[in-house]
Design a protein around this motif. Structure first.
Motif, PDB file in Angstrom:
ATOM      1  N   THR A   1       0.834  -1.203   0.000  1.00 23.77           N
ATOM      2  CA  THR A   1       0.000   0.000   0.000  1.00 23.77           C
ATOM      3  C   THR A   1       0.867   1.251   0.000  1.00 23.77           C
ATOM      4  O   THR A   1       0.589   2.228  -0.704  1.00 23.77           O
ATOM      5  N   GLY A   2       1.940   1.210   0.783  1.00 20.06           N
ATOM      6  CA  GLY A   2       2.851   2.352   0.830  1.00 20.06           C
ATOM      7  C   GLY A   2       3.521   2.622  -0.497  1.00 20.06           C
ATOM      8  O   GLY A   2       3.804   3.772  -0.845  1.00 20.06           O
ATOM      9  N   ALA A   3       3.797   1.569  -1.264  1.00 22.38           N
ATOM     10  CA  ALA A   3       4.424   1.743  -2.575  1.00 22.38           C
ATOM     11  C   ALA A   3       3.530   2.575  -3.490  1.00 22.38           C
ATOM     12  O   ALA A   3       4.014   3.423  -4.250  1.00 22.38           O
ATOM     13  N   ASP A   4       2.230   2.327  -3.420  1.00 23.62           N
ATOM     14  CA  ASP A   4       1.297   3.130  -4.223  1.00 23.62           C
ATOM     15  C   ASP A   4       1.350   4.596  -3.798  1.00 23.62           C
ATOM     16  O   ASP A   4       1.349   5.501  -4.642  1.00 23.62           O
ATOM     17  N   ALA A   5       1.418   4.814  -2.489  1.00 17.57           N
ATOM     18  CA  ALA A   5       1.455   6.198  -1.994  1.00 17.57           C
ATOM     19  C   ALA A   5       2.764   6.884  -2.367  1.00 17.57           C
ATOM     20  O   ALA A   5       2.783   8.078  -2.703  1.00 17.57           O
ATOM     21  N   TRP A   6       3.874   6.154  -2.301  1.00 17.56           N
ATOM     22  CA  TRP A   6       5.185   6.724  -2.640  1.00 17.56           C
ATOM     23  C   TRP A   6       5.198   7.249  -4.074  1.00 17.56           C
ATOM     24  O   TRP A   6       5.738   8.319  -4.350  1.00 17.56           O
ATOM     25  N   SER A   7       4.568   6.525  -4.972  1.00 21.85           N
ATOM     26  CA  SER A   7       4.587   6.924  -6.381  1.00 21.85           C
ATOM     27  C   SER A   7       3.762   8.172  -6.651  1.00 21.85           C
ATOM     28  O   SER A   7       3.842   8.739  -7.742  1.00 21.85           O
ATOM     29  N   THR A   8       2.982   8.609  -5.666  1.00 24.68           N
ATOM     30  CA  THR A   8       2.194   9.844  -5.859  1.00 24.68           C
ATOM     31  C   THR A   8       2.929  11.088  -5.369  1.00 24.68           C
ATOM     32  O   THR A   8       2.466  12.212  -5.619  1.00 24.68           O
ATOM     33  N   LEU A   9       4.056  10.901  -4.684  1.00 22.79           N
ATOM     34  CA  LEU A   9       4.754  12.052  -4.098  1.00 22.79           C
ATOM     35  C   LEU A   9       5.641  12.738  -5.131  1.00 22.79           C
ATOM     36  O   LEU A   9       6.407  12.095  -5.852  1.00 22.79           O
ATOM     37  N   ARG A  10       5.540  14.085  -5.169  1.00 19.01           N
ATOM     38  CA  ARG A  10       6.436  14.872  -6.006  1.00 19.01           C
ATOM     39  C   ARG A  10       7.823  14.905  -5.362  1.00 19.01           C
ATOM     40  O   ARG A  10       7.997  14.585  -4.188  1.00 19.01           O
ATOM     41  N   LEU A  11       8.816  15.335  -6.137  1.00 19.53           N
ATOM     42  CA  LEU A  11      10.183  15.396  -5.616  1.00 19.53           C
ATOM     43  C   LEU A  11      10.297  16.331  -4.422  1.00 19.53           C
ATOM     44  O   LEU A  11      11.012  16.038  -3.457  1.00 19.53           O
ATOM     45  N   ASP A  12       9.607  17.464  -4.463  1.00 19.77           N
ATOM     46  CA  ASP A  12       9.690  18.383  -3.328  1.00 19.77           C
ATOM     47  C   ASP A  12       9.049  17.779  -2.080  1.00 19.77           C
ATOM     48  O   ASP A  12       9.507  18.015  -0.953  1.00 19.77           O
ATOM     49  N   GLN A  13       8.017  16.950  -2.261  1.00 18.51           N
ATOM     50  CA  GLN A  13       7.407  16.294  -1.110  1.00 18.51           C
ATOM     51  C   GLN A  13       8.333  15.222  -0.542  1.00 18.51           C
ATOM     52  O   GLN A  13       8.407  15.043   0.680  1.00 18.51           O
ATOM     53  N   ARG A  14       9.034  14.548  -1.414  1.00 12.72           N
ATOM     54  CA  ARG A  14       9.999  13.558  -0.945  1.00 12.72           C
ATOM     55  C   ARG A  14      11.141  14.236  -0.180  1.00 12.72           C
ATOM     56  O   ARG A  14      11.614  13.729   0.846  1.00 12.72           O
ATOM     57  N   ALA A  15      11.581  15.380  -0.675  1.00 13.82           N
ATOM     58  CA  ALA A  15      12.628  16.128   0.024  1.00 13.82           C
ATOM     59  C   ALA A  15      12.142  16.560   1.406  1.00 13.82           C
ATOM     60  O   ALA A  15      12.891  16.488   2.392  1.00 13.82           O
ATOM     61  N   SER A  16      10.898  17.012   1.478  1.00 11.07           N
ATOM     62  CA  SER A  16      10.342  17.422   2.774  1.00 11.07           C
ATOM     63  C   SER A  16      10.326  16.250   3.749  1.00 11.07           C
ATOM     64  O   SER A  16      10.637  16.396   4.942  1.00 11.07           O
ATOM     65  N   LEU A  17       9.994  15.064   3.246  1.00  8.73           N
ATOM     66  CA  LEU A  17       9.976  13.882   4.092  1.00  8.73           C
ATOM     67  C   LEU A  17      11.381  13.537   4.581  1.00  8.73           C
ATOM     68  O   LEU A  17      11.586  13.196   5.760  1.00  8.73           O
ATOM     69  N   LEU A  18      12.379  13.647   3.700  1.00 10.66           N
ATOM     70  CA  LEU A  18      13.755  13.378   4.122  1.00 10.66           C
ATOM     71  C   LEU A  18      14.248  14.409   5.124  1.00 10.66           C
ATOM     72  O   LEU A  18      15.059  14.094   6.005  1.00 10.66           O
ATOM     73  N   ASP A  19      13.783  15.638   5.009  1.00 15.53           N
ATOM     74  CA  ASP A  19      14.111  16.649   6.021  1.00 15.53           C
ATOM     75  C   ASP A  19      13.621  16.209   7.394  1.00 15.53           C
ATOM     76  O   ASP A  19      14.302  16.403   8.414  1.00 15.53           O
ATOM     77  N   GLN A  20      12.445  15.624   7.421  1.00 11.46           N
ATOM     78  CA  GLN A  20      11.914  15.126   8.691  1.00 11.46           C
ATOM     79  C   GLN A  20      12.750  13.964   9.219  1.00 11.46           C
ATOM     80  O   GLN A  20      12.985  13.859  10.424  1.00 11.46           O
ATOM     81  N   VAL A  21      13.185  13.104   8.319  1.00 14.98           N
ATOM     82  CA  VAL A  21      14.068  12.007   8.733  1.00 14.98           C
ATOM     83  C   VAL A  21      15.365  12.571   9.297  1.00 14.98           C
ATOM     84  O   VAL A  21      15.877  12.093  10.319  1.00 14.98           O
ATOM     85  N   ARG A  22      15.874  13.594   8.660  1.00 17.35           N
ATOM     86  CA  ARG A  22      17.113  14.219   9.126  1.00 17.35           C
ATOM     87  C   ARG A  22      16.957  14.719  10.560  1.00 17.35           C
ATOM     88  O   ARG A  22      17.833  14.516  11.409  1.00 17.35           O
ATOM     89  N   ASP A  23      15.845  15.391  10.830  1.00 17.91           N
ATOM     90  CA  ASP A  23      15.579  15.878  12.192  1.00 17.91           C
ATOM     91  C   ASP A  23      15.480  14.701  13.170  1.00 17.91           C
ATOM     92  O   ASP A  23      15.976  14.783  14.300  1.00 17.91           O
ATOM     93  N   ALA A  24      14.844  13.612  12.729  1.00 21.25           N
ATOM     94  CA  ALA A  24      14.667  12.463  13.605  1.00 21.25           C
ATOM     95  C   ALA A  24      16.009  11.794  13.913  1.00 21.25           C
ATOM     96  O   ALA A  24      16.263  11.380  15.053  1.00 21.25           O
ATOM     97  N   VAL A  25      16.885  11.697  12.910  1.00 25.32           N
ATOM     98  CA  VAL A  25      18.222  11.125  13.140  1.00 25.32           C
ATOM     99  C   VAL A  25      18.999  11.996  14.123  1.00 25.32           C
ATOM    100  O   VAL A  25      19.660  11.494  15.038  1.00 25.32           O
TER     101      VAL A  25
END
Length: 576
Positions: A28-52
């Motif tokens: 199910t997550g794979a379907d959702a991943w394919s809907t994310l734009r590059l800027d949305q993916r970058a925003s998500l990685l920013d959150q991962v960065r904060d979490a790390v």
């Protein structure tokens, strides 16, 4: 869901149901991943960065404790650099790439590309910023492409899975490493970004204590349905690798484990190999280690050079107690070098003087015992570590073909001087040593100048996926803008050091290897004498007196980008 093979008897129905649920959620997550734009993916990685950043201290502390390093041990800094620091560096690289692609540019725009020997091109990717040049002072890194790749095609292909983010995303399985704590997270990130696949991470049992840390570090990806983490030993791994829902498998481990996954074990495995019909039909990539050479090119070294490079070699072997796929194992030295005896004395001293630490990885103690039995004349140092100087009449084959994954260092002598020795050593490494993951070359500036372009031509002949000149290939691993993996050419039937690459935060295609060049001399001897470095002793050296403070400081600088913290850390580094 597609039916699956019967589960190994060691797993209960509840355990297999939990694994199936995680895989279903990822679909199910794979379907959702394919809907994310590059800027949305970058925003998500920013959150991962904060979490790390939020779990970095617990990450390093837990890792050190799991390896038997108490709060006062001088080598605890290793767990900062090979854990959260490496992951933060990778996240920064991927973020730059995503944002570059989002504005319609290529990750190679602005990167100097020139010719390399053998019809190759290379991209000078490191340092990528002024801060890179400061944190890894004196080091530069290049990605070499396979012969025939030109600059235009390299630029167009840069971005890999992120060139078409809307393409259907599959589900990948990552079988995590058990030795270096950054590896499982880095492999999940590469699966997600380079291959555009969400991922299930099975953590190696040696890292079970870190699962809560990984879960918090990757919480933004887990909450969104793009990552799942499971624990378990061989039965869980066997169940997952047989599961038909995975589009890809990636493993960091041993060739023995790889062969068991791909071909099975026992007589059935022999029959499968003979028929060319593997048990695993899912595509697989792997990083599997090997026996790494340290080529010591003879030249006019000073006493200080001999001492520093001896400590450098001791670090290549003894970092993480030798439990590294990229640990230097065989020192190739010239018997004709006038300073050979002085060099070996310094190496013996540095190897013996390094701080004692536990040999903690499973079965490492048995491998140490086996090495001692093979070479009864080996010198023993603290913690049982061995220095094997292969003498006339001794058989070098065991130490050249057995990856001990333990603190065992060998010295093998060849003839020749200068370029003749270098070429002989490269041929020896290519033909006699097991694996193609990483090779190290130590060469003084005067000899390097004398060789000129012949050095690069020799390096082109060295069939390894990571090459460090006056550096350690462990730093290639920790510099994730560079690629990491075996030299191309392995097969399912003869896997060697593995298949494919990881890291590679510019997401480059057609990569053959990465080359890192470092300073031969530390500060202040680097002034006007080769590559300049501001570091008296690199913080990853086992002899660094300030390793933990500097490694923690560098990681905390990446987290908060505080100039004052950076200044304080550099001041500490100058006292190393």
């Amino acid at each position: 869901m597609t039916s699956i093979s019967p589960a190994p008897s060691e797993l209960s129905d509840a355990e297999t149901a939990a694994l199936d649920l995680a895989i279903d959620e990822l679909a199910t997550g794979a379907d959702a991943w394919s809907t994310l734009r590059l800027d949305q993916r970058a925003s998500l990685l920013d959150q991962v960065r904060d979490a790390v950043g939020a779990v970095a201290e617990e990450w390093a502390t837990t890792a050190a404790a799991s390896k038997g390093l108490d709060a006062r041990h001088p080598l605890r800094g290793e767990e900062w650099l090979s854990g959260p620091y490496a992951v933060l560096s990778a996240l920064d690289g991927y973020l730059r790439t995503l944002r570059t692609l989002a504005r319609g540019a290529s990750p190679l725009d602005g990167v100097r590309i020139d010719a390399a020997p053998g019809g190759r091109i290379r991209a000078h990717v490191f340092p990528a910023s002024a801060i890179d040049a400061l944190l890894l002072s004196g080091h530069t890194g290049e990605v070499w492409f396979r012969p025939g790749v030109d600059a235009g095609s390299a630029a167009r292909a840069a971005g890999l899975g992120q060139l078409d983010p809307g393409a259907p995303a599959g589900v990948g399985l990552v079988l995590g490493a058990g030795n270096i704590t950054a590896i499982p997270v880095l492999d999940v990130l590469y699966e997600l970004l380079a291959e555009n696949r969400v991922g299930l991470l099975k953590v190696n049992p040696t890292q079970n204590a870190l699962v809560p840390v990984f879960e918090r570090a990757l919480a933004p990806l887990i909450d969104a349905g793009f990552v799942r983490i499971v624990r378990g030993g061989g039965p869980v791994g066997a169940y997952l690798t047989r599961h038909p829902s995975f589009a890809h498998v990636h493993i960091t481990g041993s060739a023995t484990t790889f062969d068991a996954i791909v071909w099975g074990t026992g007589p059935d495995a022999v029959a499968r190999r003979a028929s060319g019909e593997p048990l695993l039909t899912t595509p697989i990539t792997a990083e599997l280690g090997g026996v790494s050479p340290i080529i010591v090119v003879p030249g006019p070294w000073t006493d200080a050079d001999l001492r520093f490079q001896a400590e450098h070699i001791a670090t290549m072997r003894l970092h993480n107690s030798g439990h590294n796929c990229i640990a230097g194992q065989v020192v190739l030295v010239s018997r004709d070098w006038p300073q050979r005896d002085a060099f070996l004395r310094e190496l013996e001293t540095a190897y013996a003087a390094a701080p004692a630490r536990p040999v903690w990885y499973p079965h490492a103690a048995e491998r140490l015992t086996a090495a001692g039995a093979t070479y009864p004349g080996a010198q023993q140092a603290g913690g049982g570590r061995l220095l094997v100087e292969v003498a006339a009449g001794d058989d070098p084959h065991p130490i050249e073909t057995t990856e001990y994954f333990a603190p065992v260092l060998g010295v093998v002598e060849l003839g020749g001087q200068g370029g003749d020795f270098l070429r002989a050593a490269i041929a020896h490494a290519n033909e006699r040593l097991t694996g193609t993951l990483g090779a190290n070359v130590l060469i003084d500036p005067a000899t390097e100048r004398d060789l000129g372009d012949d050095l690069d031509r020799a390096i082109a002949d060295l069939r390894y996926g990571g090459i460090a000149i006056n550096a350690w290939t462990g730093v290639v691993f920790a510099t994730p803008i560079l690629s990491w993996g075996a030299f191309p050419g392995s097969t399912l039937d003869d896997v060697g050091s593995g298949l494919g690459i990881v890291h590679n935060t510019l997401l480059l295609a057609g990569v053959e290897r990465s080359v890192l060049r470092g300073p031969f001399r530390p500060f202040p001897r680097s002034l006007g004498r080769g590559r300049f470095s501001v570091l008296p002793t690199p913080p990853w050296f086992v002899t660094s007196r300030t390793s933990t403070a500097v490694s923690e400081g560098l990681t905390r600088y990446l987290i908060g980008r505080s100039p004052l913290r950076l200044i304080a850390t550099l001041i500490r580094a100058m006292g190393a």
